[in-house]
Design an enzyme around this catalytic site. Structure first.
Site, PDB file in Angstrom:
ATOM      1  N   ASP A  92       0.858  -1.181   0.000  1.00  0.00           N
ATOM      2  CA  ASP A  92       0.000   0.000   0.000  1.00  0.00           C
ATOM      3  C   ASP A  92       0.898   1.235   0.000  1.00  0.00           C
ATOM      4  O   ASP A  92       1.718   1.401   0.918  1.00  0.00           O
ATOM      5  CB  ASP A  92      -0.878  -0.049   1.261  1.00  0.00           C
ATOM      6  CG  ASP A  92      -1.771   1.156   1.401  1.00  0.00           C
ATOM      7  OD1 ASP A  92      -1.636   2.080   0.588  1.00  0.00           O
ATOM      8  OD2 ASP A  92      -2.599   1.156   2.327  1.00  0.00           O
ATOM      9  N   LYS A 157      -2.179  11.070 -12.015  1.00  0.00           N
ATOM     10  CA  LYS A 157      -3.579  11.216 -12.454  1.00  0.00           C
ATOM     11  C   LYS A 157      -4.319  11.974 -11.355  1.00  0.00           C
ATOM     12  O   LYS A 157      -4.122  11.708 -10.180  1.00  0.00           O
ATOM     13  CB  LYS A 157      -4.191   9.814 -12.618  1.00  0.00           C
ATOM     14  CG  LYS A 157      -5.670   9.830 -12.908  1.00  0.00           C
ATOM     15  CD  LYS A 157      -6.121   8.500 -13.438  1.00  0.00           C
ATOM     16  CE  LYS A 157      -6.307   7.481 -12.331  1.00  0.00           C
ATOM     17  NZ  LYS A 157      -6.666   6.164 -12.874  1.00  0.00           N
TER      18      LYS A 157
HETATM   19  C1  LIG Z   1      -5.985   2.525 -12.872  1.00  0.00           C
HETATM   20  S1  LIG Z   1      -5.166   1.305 -11.991  1.00  0.00           S
HETATM   21  C2  LIG Z   1      -3.519   1.543 -12.487  1.00  0.00           C
HETATM   22  C3  LIG Z   1      -3.270   1.023 -13.873  1.00  0.00           C
HETATM   23  C4  LIG Z   1      -1.795   0.972 -14.199  1.00  0.00           C
HETATM   24  N1  LIG Z   1      -1.232   2.282 -14.337  1.00  0.00           N
HETATM   25  C5  LIG Z   1      -1.567   0.196 -15.464  1.00  0.00           C
HETATM   26  O1  LIG Z   1      -1.156   0.809 -16.410  1.00  0.00           O
HETATM   27  O2  LIG Z   1      -1.791  -0.986 -15.491  1.00  0.00           O
HETATM   28  C6  LIG Z   1      -5.208   1.930 -10.366  1.00  0.00           C
HETATM   29  C7  LIG Z   1      -4.510   1.067  -9.372  1.00  0.00           C
HETATM   30  O3  LIG Z   1      -4.362   1.792  -8.171  1.00  0.00           O
HETATM   31  C8  LIG Z   1      -4.194   0.838  -7.158  1.00  0.00           C
HETATM   32  N2  LIG Z   1      -4.253   1.437  -5.823  1.00  0.00           N
HETATM   33  C9  LIG Z   1      -5.291   2.089  -5.273  1.00  0.00           C
HETATM   34  N3  LIG Z   1      -4.980   2.464  -4.023  1.00  0.00           N
HETATM   35  C10 LIG Z   1      -3.716   2.058  -3.791  1.00  0.00           C
HETATM   36  C11 LIG Z   1      -2.852   2.155  -2.667  1.00  0.00           C
HETATM   37  N4  LIG Z   1      -3.224   2.764  -1.556  1.00  0.00           N
HETATM   38  N5  LIG Z   1      -1.633   1.613  -2.768  1.00  0.00           N
HETATM   39  C12 LIG Z   1      -1.252   0.992  -3.898  1.00  0.00           C
HETATM   40  N6  LIG Z   1      -2.027   0.882  -4.985  1.00  0.00           N
HETATM   41  C13 LIG Z   1      -3.248   1.404  -4.936  1.00  0.00           C
HETATM   42  C14 LIG Z   1      -5.270  -0.151  -7.447  1.00  0.00           C
HETATM   43  O4  LIG Z   1      -5.004  -1.399  -6.872  1.00  0.00           O
HETATM   44  C15 LIG Z   1      -5.270  -0.198  -8.973  1.00  0.00           C
HETATM   45  O5  LIG Z   1      -4.601  -1.318  -9.423  1.00  0.00           O
END
Ligand SMILES: C[S@@+](CC[C@H](N)C(=O)[O-])C[C@H]1O[C@@H](n2cnc3c(N)ncnc32)[C@H](O)[C@@H]1O
Length: 796
Positions: A92, A157
């Site tokens: 995380d 983003k």
């Molecule tokens: C839109 S996806 C990212 C896609 C990635 N850039 C790709 O190209 O494959 C957003 C990601 O943010 C992650 N995410 C959300 N909160 C998070 C956190 N606190 N720590 C790590 N990852 C997190 C989710 O698990 C998800 O996989």
């Protein structure tokens, strides 16, 4: 600009297909490709951190574009399948553990680029839900400040929300160039935007407030609070990032009703305050005292004022109407008049002298009374009109509507033949046209009334549009509601009561233009006493069009069936819409019965009948009654004629119909046995395994059966072989049996480390046979460590 679809298949756009073609794990890859094309940061980077990287398409792009030997580290809450040249781990990004793991990978190096494409995993039970996207951005920014080299790039983003500006402000303090852009592959319907921050200033000391969400997002409060949203969503509590208002440290907000009456923005008050108080001020408020004495200030209004946060749309509407009435009485609003020269509306406010005010007041009261009377008259006419239509459609007889008491030709008959005749209505009816009973005088009156109701109409329209927006937002959030609406739309499209040409009649009905062609006279021989009484009326004299009686009888039967079928359908729809256990479970994703999930959209069997499954206790009770002969089809048709069957929907607002649909429906008796039967049925449905499991089990069963069949054939051959002794036969068969019973050892999956010659290869590595899996060395070490820890824990 091409319109992008928001729903299901709309997501599978060209970027999705292109990503599939090129082997990227997500269409998001193109966002980074396009950003890099514009700013060219990847080619210049040797160390890159990808925060929130799963499934890993950005890492794939980075690995392609960055120079050979670069260090790419990706992290996400979700596991990332190994990518050649990329180190990835699961963590995380808001935790210290993630920071230290990143440090262990990067060591003394500084990152040239930090990427962040995170979005909180809304809807899961993770603690991270608490983080909004903006807070996640700030967290990634925090990591970026720690790992970036001076002059480095941070790409993130951001969702356009009220936190967008504070974030941009922070970026601008830390980078020499900050640009927000939306790459073409980002959906137009998405609120996401990408901010590319270049030239990290790498300050020696950074004020922690820059990276503290409470501080950053508290800086700029929302300039225009959405009071409408608060009105329609009173329960929803926003996090109090801004803290309390200056000088106001109370939770409960109260305002005097007189202020509510006087304000020009009542919605704002309803959205902000908790109570409208009738409390007299120490100095005495004359307006309040008057307000208390008004007839319009009913107990209900007082109750509504006590706690605004628990009110629904209906109550808000009545409060707003009450305010309007009081304002009118207080002379706060002068009716809109058309100025002759300009023809424009001149409205407004006027402090009047007392005499004038009293006169105005009296006039207003008189007008009100008049309009009330006219309204009632209009309503009465409308009712009469509908009854005539229903009579024409054989739905009621004169006896039903009390004609007998008044005499068929009496002055006050419901079916006022005189009035009808005066307007040549009989001819028109015979010609298939419905007659508006409204006289000229009344229509004039109603147009006059329309003017007086202008303000209310405006209010209603505003409320309706607010309600629609509210519903849309709710639908966006709630998939269940969306499904319900889709179902409703589907139901609305089909109409069961008529067949073939009758459909036209149904649409005519909507225009109040009823055709007699389908309501021709039945044969007198077959008429009941009530029916013959009905057809004895003058209006039917001279109507000779009585051929095609069979058709007519059919349509009459259809009509009679209509309410019954409608209620049966309603029951079925309801049962489908609210099967408390099954439906909820499907939403939750457990215990789903796939037959229901995968049922085709058309709820009909091949022979065109409605395929209604009995899944409510009401329907079951009804079915039992029919099965035991307690009820006949005729009884059901009769039951269909109730106050709910012919609900007038014309011109009624959506929210009202929604509410009616929920609460205003017949309550049919439910027997204990029926409830028990349904409970049992649902239990059985819920106990069924899901389709995939069932299929797997069936496959397994099939394979076993195949093996058994093979065995049987082999042993039969053996048994027939006379050259072999009985003992040898028995031994051979036993051997076959034990061989069949033995489980085949599972094929081992060979792990191939992606280094040396195997680094970055696609396809089967050289010299590897059977199943294999490419892993990076880090993953291998991690898995070994995990196994060691698990073993040690077991040993303890
Ligand atoms: C839109 S996806 C990212 C896609 C990635 N850039 C790709 O190209 O494959 C957003 C990601 O943010 C992650 N995410 C959300 N909160 C998070 C956190 N606190 N720590 C790590 N990852 C997190 C989710 O698990 C998800 O996989």
């Amino acid at each position: 600009m091409a319109i992008q679809k928001k729903h299901g298949k709309g997501r599978l756009d060209k970027w999705y297909k292109l990503a599939k073609e090129k082997g990227y794990r997500a269409r998001a890859a193109f966002k980074l490709i396009q950003l890099n094309k514009k700013y060219g940061f990847l080619e210049k980077s040797k160390v890159l951190l990808d925060l929130c990287a799963a499934p890993g398409s950005w890492c794939q792009v980075a690995a392609e574009c960055m120079p050979a030997g670069s260090l790419i580290v990706g992290v996400d809450l979700a596991p990332i399948k190994p990518i050649p040249r990329v180190i990835s781990f699961q963590s995380d990004i808001t935790t210290d553990k993630c920071r230290s793991t990143l440090r262990s990978h990067v060591k003394h190096l500084k990152a040239d680029t930090v990427l962040h494409d995170g979005a909180p995993n809304v809807g899961t039970a993770w603690v991270q839900d608490a983080f909004t996207q903006a807070e996640l951005v700030l967290q990634s920014m925090k990591l970026a400040t720690e790992f970036l080299r001076e002059g480095g790039t941070f790409v993130t983003k951001v969702f356009r929300s009220k936190d967008y500006n504070p974030l941009l402000w922070v970026f601008k303090q830390l980078f020499t160039s900050v640009e927000a852009t939306k790459p073409p592959s980002s959906r137009n319907v998405s609120a996401e935007i990408f901010v590319v921050c270049r030239g990290y200033k790498a300050p020696k000391r950074l004020d922690p407030k820059f990276l503290d969400p409470r501080h950053v997002f508290a800086e700029l409060a929302d300039p225009t609070p959405n009071n409408e949203a608060k009105v329609f969503e009173p329960e929803k509590k926003k996090r109090k990032r801004e803290g309390y208002e200056e000088g106001d440290y109370t939770q409960h907000k109260e305002i005097s009703v007189t202020e509510f009456i006087n304000t020009t923005d009542p919605i704002a008050i309803l959205g902000t305050y908790h109570t409208l108080s009738f409390q007299q001020s120490p100095t005495g408020d004359l307006a309040l005292a008057t307000l208390e004495r008004l007839d319009e200030t009913t107990d209900e209004i007082r109750k509504c004022c006590e706690d605004l946060r628990v009110l629904g749309k209906k109550e808000f509407r009545s409060l707003l109407k009450w305010r309007l009435k009081v304002r009118e009485k207080f002379g706060l609003v002068v009716k809109k008049k058309k100025t002759q020269e300009e023809g424009e509306e001149a409205a407004e406010v006027a402090p009047m002298d007392e005499e004038l005010a009293i006169q105005e007041e009296l006039q207003r009261l008189r007008d009100n009374e008049n309009s009330q009377r006219k309204k009632e008259r209009r309503k009465e006419n409308e009712r009469k009109r509908k009854e005539i239509v229903r009579m024409q459609m054989h739905m009621i007889t004169p006896t039903d509507i009390g004609m007998e008491q008044d005499g068929i030709d009496g002055a006050r008959t419901m079916f006022a033949m005189k009035a009808v005749n005066r307007l040549n209505a009989a001819d028109k009816i015979a010609a298939g046209k419905m007659v508006e009973l409204e006289s000229e005088e009344e229509s004039e009156a109603s147009s006059g009334e329309e003017e007086t109701d202008d303000e209310e109409d405006q209010l209603e329209r505003e409320l309706d549009s607010l309600y629609e927006t509210y519903q849309e937002q709710k639908q966006d959030r709630d998939s269940k509601l969306r499904a319900k609406k889709a179902r409703k739309d589907y139901e609305a499209e089909e109409w069961e009561g008529f067949s073939g040409s009758d459909k036209e009649e149904a649409s005519d009905d909507e225009d109040d233009d009823i055709s007699l062609s389908s309501t021709k006279l039945p044969q007198s021989g077959s008429l009941s006493k009530q029916a013959s009484l009905f057809f004895d009326q003058d209006v039917f004299e001279g109507l000779e069009d009585i051929d095609e009686l069979d058709d007519e009888n059919d349509s009459a039967i259809d009509m009679a069936d209509r309410p019954a079928r409608q209620s049966a359908k309603e029951a079925a729809t309801k049962s489908k819409a609210e099967p408390s256990t099954t439906e909820d479970q499907k939403e939750d994703g457990w215990g789903s019965s796939d037959e229901e999930v995968e049922k085709p959209d058309d709820p009909r069997t091949k022979d065109g009948r409605l395929d209604i499954d009995i899944i409510t206790a009401e329907a079951m009770a009804l079915a039992q009654q029919i099965a035991t002969g307690e009820k006949t089809a005729q009884d059901m048709a009769d039951d269909g004629f109730n106050k709910f069957a012919f609900r007038d929907r014309d011109g009624l607002p959506e929210w009202f119909l929604d509410d009616e649909g929920k609460h205003s429906r017949p309550h049919r008796p439910v027997t204990k046995a029926a409830a028990a039967a349904i409970k049992e049925k649902l239990r059985a449905i819920n106990a069924r395994p899901i389709k995939k499991v069932r299929e797997a089990k069936a496959r397994k069963k099939f394979k076993v059966a195949q093996r058994l069949e093979k065995l049987r054939k082999k042993s039969a051959l053996l048994a027939e072989d006379e050259s072999v002794s009985e003992k040898d036969k028995a031994q051979a068969i036993a051997k076959l049996m034990s061989k069949a019973a033995k489980k085949k050892p599972k094929q081992q999956v060979k792990l191939v480390v992606a280094k040396g010659a195997n680094r970055g290869i696609s396809g089967r590595p050289r010299g590897v046979k059977g199943k294999y899996k490419i892993v990076d060395s880090r993953m291998k070490k991690d898995i070994r460590a995990q196994k060691r820890v698990a073993k040690a824990q077991k040993g303890r």
